[in-house]
Design an enzyme around this catalytic site. Structure first.
Site, mmCIF file in Angstrom:
data_model
loop_
_atom_site.group_PDB
_atom_site.id
_atom_site.type_symbol
_atom_site.label_atom_id
_atom_site.label_comp_id
_atom_site.label_asym_id
_atom_site.label_seq_id
_atom_site.Cartn_x
_atom_site.Cartn_y
_atom_site.Cartn_z
ATOM 1 N N ARG A 92 -6.195 27.922 7.926
ATOM 2 C CA ARG A 92 -7.285 27.925 6.934
ATOM 3 C C ARG A 92 -7.198 26.705 6.010
ATOM 4 N NH1 ARG A 92 -8.168 33.079 3.287
ATOM 5 N NH2 ARG A 92 -5.959 32.795 2.900
ATOM 6 N N ARG A 127 2.953 38.407 1.665
ATOM 7 C CA ARG A 127 1.624 39.017 1.498
ATOM 8 C C ARG A 127 1.403 40.112 2.536
ATOM 9 N NH1 ARG A 127 -1.771 33.863 2.080
ATOM 10 N NH2 ARG A 127 -3.620 35.169 1.899
ATOM 11 N N ARG A 177 -6.729 47.486 -4.005
ATOM 12 C CA ARG A 177 -5.606 47.071 -3.173
ATOM 13 C C ARG A 177 -4.391 47.963 -3.356
ATOM 14 N NH1 ARG A 177 -6.696 41.259 -2.416
ATOM 15 N NH2 ARG A 177 -4.998 40.309 -1.280
ATOM 16 N N ARG A 232 -4.476 26.519 0.909
ATOM 17 C CA ARG A 232 -4.209 27.350 -0.264
ATOM 18 C C ARG A 232 -2.709 27.430 -0.483
ATOM 19 N NH1 ARG A 232 -7.600 32.952 -0.114
ATOM 20 N NH2 ARG A 232 -5.537 33.839 -0.466
HETATM 21 P P1 AP5 Z 1 -10.844 34.556 5.331
HETATM 22 O O1 AP5 Z 1 -12.234 35.071 5.446
HETATM 23 O O2 AP5 Z 1 -10.553 33.539 4.290
HETATM 24 O O3 AP5 Z 1 -9.801 35.787 5.282
HETATM 25 P P2 AP5 Z 1 -9.580 36.914 4.188
HETATM 26 O O4 AP5 Z 1 -9.492 38.221 4.870
HETATM 27 O O5 AP5 Z 1 -10.579 36.780 3.085
HETATM 28 O O6 AP5 Z 1 -8.124 36.512 3.756
HETATM 29 P P3 AP5 Z 1 -7.453 36.188 2.354
HETATM 30 O O7 AP5 Z 1 -6.156 35.486 2.691
HETATM 31 O O8 AP5 Z 1 -8.368 35.437 1.433
HETATM 32 O O9 AP5 Z 1 -7.172 37.577 1.836
HETATM 33 P P4 AP5 Z 1 -6.151 37.960 0.797
HETATM 34 O O10 AP5 Z 1 -6.487 39.378 0.645
HETATM 35 O O11 AP5 Z 1 -4.745 37.645 1.098
HETATM 36 O O12 AP5 Z 1 -6.448 36.948 -0.412
HETATM 37 P P5 AP5 Z 1 -7.182 37.134 -1.800
HETATM 38 O O13 AP5 Z 1 -7.829 35.873 -2.119
HETATM 39 O O14 AP5 Z 1 -7.974 38.397 -1.815
HETATM 40 O O15 AP5 Z 1 -10.463 33.957 6.779
HETATM 41 C C1 AP5 Z 1 -9.221 33.355 7.043
HETATM 42 C C2 AP5 Z 1 -9.422 32.204 8.043
HETATM 43 O O16 AP5 Z 1 -9.889 32.716 9.301
HETATM 44 C C3 AP5 Z 1 -10.461 31.164 7.610
HETATM 45 O O17 AP5 Z 1 -10.000 29.898 7.965
HETATM 46 C C4 AP5 Z 1 -11.733 31.522 8.399
HETATM 47 O O18 AP5 Z 1 -12.504 30.375 8.696
HETATM 48 C C5 AP5 Z 1 -11.160 32.167 9.655
HETATM 49 N N1 AP5 Z 1 -11.967 33.301 10.137
HETATM 50 C C6 AP5 Z 1 -12.426 34.316 9.370
HETATM 51 N N2 AP5 Z 1 -13.079 35.231 10.134
HETATM 52 C C7 AP5 Z 1 -12.996 34.796 11.394
HETATM 53 C C8 AP5 Z 1 -13.443 35.328 12.629
HETATM 54 N N3 AP5 Z 1 -14.115 36.496 12.721
HETATM 55 N N4 AP5 Z 1 -13.193 34.620 13.749
HETATM 56 C C9 AP5 Z 1 -12.507 33.463 13.690
HETATM 57 N N5 AP5 Z 1 -12.043 32.913 12.535
HETATM 58 C C10 AP5 Z 1 -12.284 33.571 11.401
HETATM 59 O O19 AP5 Z 1 -5.944 37.386 -2.766
HETATM 60 C C11 AP5 Z 1 -5.026 36.368 -3.095
HETATM 61 C C12 AP5 Z 1 -4.009 36.893 -4.099
HETATM 62 O O20 AP5 Z 1 -4.672 37.295 -5.312
HETATM 63 C C13 AP5 Z 1 -3.226 38.138 -3.667
HETATM 64 O O21 AP5 Z 1 -2.109 37.815 -2.882
HETATM 65 C C14 AP5 Z 1 -2.837 38.734 -5.035
HETATM 66 O O22 AP5 Z 1 -1.757 38.057 -5.609
HETATM 67 C C15 AP5 Z 1 -4.062 38.455 -5.891
HETATM 68 N N6 AP5 Z 1 -5.029 39.585 -5.856
HETATM 69 C C16 AP5 Z 1 -6.303 39.551 -5.364
HETATM 70 N N7 AP5 Z 1 -6.891 40.759 -5.476
HETATM 71 C C17 AP5 Z 1 -5.960 41.573 -6.060
HETATM 72 C C18 AP5 Z 1 -5.973 42.949 -6.423
HETATM 73 N N8 AP5 Z 1 -7.038 43.743 -6.191
HETATM 74 N N9 AP5 Z 1 -4.849 43.465 -6.985
HETATM 75 C C19 AP5 Z 1 -3.760 42.690 -7.227
HETATM 76 N N10 AP5 Z 1 -3.686 41.387 -6.902
HETATM 77 C C20 AP5 Z 1 -4.784 40.819 -6.314
#
Ligand code: AP5
Length: 222
Positions: free
Chosen positions: A127, A172, A88, A161
């Site tokens: 979501r 974000r 990231r 969430r």
């Molecule tokens: P979903 O599939 O949940 O979306 P996503 O892209 O996975 O979104 P996230 O919000 O989980 O990503 P993120 O990167 O912010 O969070 P993460 O957990 O990695 O889909 C979203 C919604 O849309 C759902 O309701 C689904 O049903 C719907 N949907 C999906 N696809 C669809 C489609 N094609 N059509 C229609 N509807 C659809 O990170 C969280 C936190 O963790 C970060 O903010 C950070 O603080 C920390 N973190 C995680 N990784 C790192 C890293 N590498 N470095 C530093 N901090 C990190």
């Protein structure tokens, strides 16, 4: 098959990673999910990560890099893996590159989930997740069979969430633009990036993903 899913929050990385991980029987490694489970367990990493995650900022590179490097050494990654939410930052991408070469692994593809701001906001605000198993729903696109409850865990409510509120979503998205979007050019220059139209619904995007992955699936991973 070794894949990275890159893209802004809410683009559908987690949803499609779960589908492909089951289809190809490769582990879905989501740094967000790992960090959330560490917070739930009350572990040291979880304590460090909590404040960053709740404000929508990034957890420090060194914490996440160590976590992923360790995870990649587990035996199930021999068949391949699907990384969701990592790398990231450019620092993470460079450390990942080094870890891969030390493990004598080659990255097959980085799939860039490109979606409009309107789509991202609609998906993030709608979501819902199961508080027990983490299954993901959407109030409009993917509602559970019984309103408010998980399809898989009996009598368990689905919740929003903590970081899916308006202020944190804005942060974000800003953090994504500043720290993560530069990875698009980084992976383009390595000639491993494929653009995916993540505005499409789940079935349509799944078809496109299959097309892009077909040469890797048919050719196999070294
Ligand atoms: P979903 O599939 O949940 O979306 P996503 O892209 O996975 O979104 P996230 O919000 O989980 O990503 P993120 O990167 O912010 O969070 P993460 O957990 O990695 O889909 C979203 C919604 O849309 C759902 O309701 C689904 O049903 C719907 N949907 C999906 N696809 C669809 C489609 N094609 N059509 C229609 N509807 C659809 O990170 C969280 C936190 O963790 C970060 O903010 C950070 O603080 C920390 N973190 C995680 N990784 C790192 C890293 N590498 N470095 C530093 N901090 C990190």
């Amino acid at each position: 098959m070794r894949l990275v899913f890159l893209g802004p929050p809410g683009a559908g990385k987690g949803t499609h990673a779960k589908i492909l991980s089951e289809r190809y029987q490769i582990p879905h490694i989501s740094t967000g999910d790992i960090l959330r489970s560490k917070i739930k367990d009350g572990s040291e990493i979880g304590k460090k990560a909590k404040q960053f995650m709740e404000s929508g900022g990034l957890v420090p590179d060194e914490v996440v890099i160590d976590m992923v490097t360790e995870r990649l050494q587990e035996p199930d990654t021999k068949k391949g893996f699907l990384l969701d939410g990592f790398p990231r930052t450019l620092n993470q991408a460079k450390a990942f590159d080094l870890a891969l070469s030390q493990l004598e692994m080659k990255l097959d593809s980085v799939l860039y989930f490109k979606a409009s701001l309107e789509t991202l906001l609609m998906r993030l605000t709608g979501r819902r997740v199961c508080s027990q198993c983490g299954a993901t729903y959407h109030v409009k696109n993917l509602p559970p069979k019984k309103e408010g409850f998980c399809d898989f865990c009996e009598n368990t409510e689905i919740i929003q969430r903590k970081d899916d509120n308006e202020d944190t979503i804005k942060n974000r998205l800003d953090v994504y633009d500043k720290d993560t979007a530069p990875l698009i050019n980084f992976y383009k220059s390595l000639d491993v990036l494929s653009d995916m139209n993540a505005d499409l619904d789940v079935e349509e995007l799944d078809i496109d993903l299959e097309k892009v992955l077909a040469p890797i699936v048919n050719g196999g991973s070294e």
